[in-house]
Design an enzyme around this catalytic site. Structure first.
Site, PDB file in Angstrom:
ATOM      1  N   LEU A  17       0.819  -1.212   0.000  1.00 26.00           N
ATOM      2  CA  LEU A  17       0.000   0.000   0.000  1.00 26.00           C
ATOM      3  C   LEU A  17       0.853   1.262   0.000  1.00 26.00           C
ATOM      4  CD1 LEU A  17      -2.667  -1.097   2.642  1.00 26.00           C
ATOM      5  CD2 LEU A  17      -2.869  -1.136   0.142  1.00 26.00           C
ATOM      6  N   GLY A  20       7.966   3.846   3.253  1.00 26.50           N
ATOM      7  CA  GLY A  20       8.720   5.007   3.704  1.00 26.50           C
ATOM      8  C   GLY A  20      10.179   4.620   3.803  1.00 26.50           C
ATOM      9  N   GLY A  21      10.950   5.399   4.512  1.00 26.42           N
ATOM     10  CA  GLY A  21      12.369   5.150   4.621  1.00 26.42           C
ATOM     11  C   GLY A  21      12.719   3.864   5.358  1.00 26.42           C
ATOM     12  N   MET A  22      11.930   3.514   6.372  1.00 30.53           N
ATOM     13  CA  MET A  22      12.261   2.362   7.208  1.00 30.53           C
ATOM     14  C   MET A  22      11.303   1.190   7.065  1.00 30.53           C
ATOM     15  SD  MET A  22      13.344   4.093  10.870  1.00 30.53           S
ATOM     16  CE  MET A  22      11.883   3.365  11.532  1.00 30.53           C
ATOM     17  N   LYS A  40       2.534  -3.191   8.775  1.00 31.93           N
ATOM     18  CA  LYS A  40       3.716  -2.356   8.559  1.00 31.93           C
ATOM     19  C   LYS A  40       4.933  -3.208   8.901  1.00 31.93           C
ATOM     20  CE  LYS A  40       5.524   2.179   9.818  1.00 31.93           C
ATOM     21  NZ  LYS A  40       5.186   3.394  10.569  1.00 31.93           N
ATOM     22  N   ASP A 134       4.801  14.304  14.248  1.00 32.13           N
ATOM     23  CA  ASP A 134       4.913  14.262  12.786  1.00 32.13           C
ATOM     24  C   ASP A 134       3.541  14.421  12.125  1.00 32.13           C
ATOM     25  OD1 ASP A 134       6.309  14.118  10.380  1.00 32.13           O
ATOM     26  OD2 ASP A 134       6.170  11.939  10.274  1.00 32.13           O
TER      27      ASP A 134
END
Length: 169
Positions: A17, A20-22, A40, A134
């Site tokens: 879906l 991101g970076g990590m 995730k 964030d």
């Protein structure tokens, strides 16, 4: 990660879906409870990244609020011979606020509703001693039932010392 990989003997990964970076987020199927979920998966195997994703899961799991994405589970599972941590969350329908704003501004009433729902979610987090840190349009999902705050990945306990991305105070 490939489609149909099984995490912890129960979460079957389907399509990706986002990422991101990590980490990468996948639609998945919980074969025990027979429902669709979002998973995730950490793609960075760094020890500090592992601590952050576990901290995210713990922080978000403490919150029960209609405008915060629910966390169902946390675990680690072998993928391609490497133990990877993952967080299982409710699967949301809709689009991010960022995606919606690319089309143009929200009508005033809708914009105020989104602001109120996000503020309510953040107030609930603050009541639990958490600061999101964030909030941005990409971390707000517009669902049929209202706005939901996503990604407590860099949340911090109020009053806790700041920790950088390498885990140092």
């Amino acid at each position: 990660m490939q489609r149909d990989q099984l995490l912890a003997g129960r979460y079957r990964l389907l399509e990706r879906l986002g990422s991101g970076g990590m980490s990468a987020v996948h639609r998945a199927y919980d074969e025990v409870l027979e429902r669709d979920v979002a998973v995730k998966v950490l793609v960075d195997t760094d020890t500090n990244a592992r601590q952050r994703i576990r901290g995210e899961a713990k922080a978000a799991a403490r919150l029960s609020h209609p405008h915060v994405t629910s966390v169902y589970d946390y675990g680690e599972s072998a993928l391609d011979g490497v133990e990877v941590p993952f967080v299982v969350m409710e699967l949301l329908g809709g689009h991010t606020l960022e995606h919606r704003l690319a089309v143009g501004p929200l009508p005033p009433r809708a914009g105020l509703r989104v602001c109120a729902e996000v503020a309510s979610a953040l107030a609930a987090a603050h009541d639990q001693g958490l600061v999101h840190r964030d909030i941005k349009p990409g971390n707000v999902m517009l669902t049929p039932t209202g706005a939901k705050v996503l990604d407590f990945g860099i949340a911090a306990a109020a009053g806790a010392p700041e920790i950088d991305f390498e885990g140092r105070p």
